[in-house]
Design a protein around this motif. Sequence first.
Motif, mmCIF file in Angstrom:
data_model
loop_
_atom_site.group_PDB
_atom_site.id
_atom_site.type_symbol
_atom_site.label_atom_id
_atom_site.label_comp_id
_atom_site.label_asym_id
_atom_site.label_seq_id
_atom_site.Cartn_x
_atom_site.Cartn_y
_atom_site.Cartn_z
ATOM 1 N N VAL A 40 43.697 7.321 29.743
ATOM 2 C CA VAL A 40 43.182 6.332 30.470
ATOM 3 C C VAL A 40 41.613 5.661 30.147
ATOM 4 O O VAL A 40 40.757 6.229 29.965
ATOM 5 C CB VAL A 40 42.719 7.127 31.988
ATOM 6 N N ALA A 42 38.366 4.129 30.773
ATOM 7 C CA ALA A 42 37.278 4.037 31.795
ATOM 8 C C ALA A 42 36.378 2.712 31.938
ATOM 9 O O ALA A 42 35.750 2.783 32.765
ATOM 10 C CB ALA A 42 36.268 5.287 31.226
ATOM 11 N N ASN A 155 44.409 2.059 34.325
ATOM 12 C CA ASN A 155 43.164 2.356 35.204
ATOM 13 C C ASN A 155 43.122 1.570 36.352
ATOM 14 O O ASN A 155 42.659 0.696 36.741
ATOM 15 C CB ASN A 155 41.930 2.258 34.496
ATOM 16 N N CYS A 162 49.726 4.619 37.598
ATOM 17 C CA CYS A 162 48.343 5.181 37.100
ATOM 18 C C CYS A 162 48.392 6.815 37.628
ATOM 19 O O CYS A 162 48.245 7.807 36.947
ATOM 20 C CB CYS A 162 47.181 4.425 37.623
ATOM 21 N N PHE A 174 39.977 10.360 28.931
ATOM 22 C CA PHE A 174 39.484 8.928 29.150
ATOM 23 C C PHE A 174 39.111 8.585 27.788
ATOM 24 O O PHE A 174 38.308 9.331 27.226
ATOM 25 C CB PHE A 174 38.240 9.303 30.262
ATOM 26 N N HIS A 185 32.767 5.027 36.609
ATOM 27 C CA HIS A 185 34.408 4.969 36.797
ATOM 28 C C HIS A 185 35.079 6.171 36.684
ATOM 29 O O HIS A 185 36.027 6.243 37.165
ATOM 30 C CB HIS A 185 34.878 3.841 35.771
ATOM 31 N N MET A 186 34.646 6.828 35.660
ATOM 32 C CA MET A 186 35.701 8.124 35.482
ATOM 33 C C MET A 186 35.594 9.117 36.751
ATOM 34 O O MET A 186 36.476 9.666 37.051
ATOM 35 C CB MET A 186 35.231 8.876 34.342
ATOM 36 N N LEU A 189 37.403 7.531 39.768
ATOM 37 C CA LEU A 189 38.724 7.700 39.774
ATOM 38 C C LEU A 189 39.371 9.187 39.803
ATOM 39 O O LEU A 189 40.420 9.247 40.603
ATOM 40 C CB LEU A 189 39.481 7.205 38.302
#
Length: 274
Positions: A40, A42, A155, A162, A174, A185-186, A189
């Motif tokens: 994913v 980030a 993402n 997702c 990530f 952002h990590m 999420l």
Amino acid sequence: MDRRREPIGFGQIFRKISSKERIGADMQGGELIYSVVGFVPACDFVDNAMLISNLGYLLSQKGLNTCIVDLKVFYPNLYQYLDVKPVKKADGLLKSDKVDFREEIQATKYDKLYLLSPSPQDLMEEYYDFDFEHLERVIQTLKGMFDVVLLDIPNNPPLEFCLGAMKFCHIGFFTAAERIEATHHMVKLLDYASSVGISTAKFTSVILMNLMDIEFDYKVMRETGFNIVAALPLVKDATARAHEGKLYVKDNPLLNKHFMKELSRLAGQLAGQS
């Protein structure tokens, strides 16, 4: 939290990451099998397609039947990196139990390396009505067909491609660049995924990409519970070769030693878990 930063060069980054941190918390249990691996992004300035295509090739060279799945249904691009002809517009691909998606799996020009991708001609609205069960069926089927399945996950938290992929993969990474917003952002999420009942423990490993030897606070990632498992420098030739549908790690006379060392070690760890 003291976040005063000091300039850190590539050599310092590699030395500062201990062998235990490099492995990652979720990959230390050697008795477990992690055959479905998700990636994913980030932040901006990461290139999952370039990473996954080259990593998939290294895994296939270890004798593992490897399938790469492009879950970026709105903007698929892995077919370009693997020099595969894009599939035709597929109404319902990956969405209906009546569709045998196995017929859509494409063999690449590399031995033991395959691709499952939506068509770039598919309409966006065809993927709005989607359930976790459909993606689970796809992943479970691929898991039985291949030794390793690599998922390129968008993402886009409201999209089931997702969260569903995060839910059904065995382990996740990530990918992050030297951007101040990457850690935020990590965390954001994972907080959202946890709020809807998806385990986030498997997404604690970070692959740093496109490093340019600039001042950056790498410690903040570890302080927020993430493990840096690989650090890949920016390699312009890798991007240039991708534009031509060629893999950087194959038949390239001059290879960046840091890039190859980190990617080869990551491939070795994944192969050992399969």
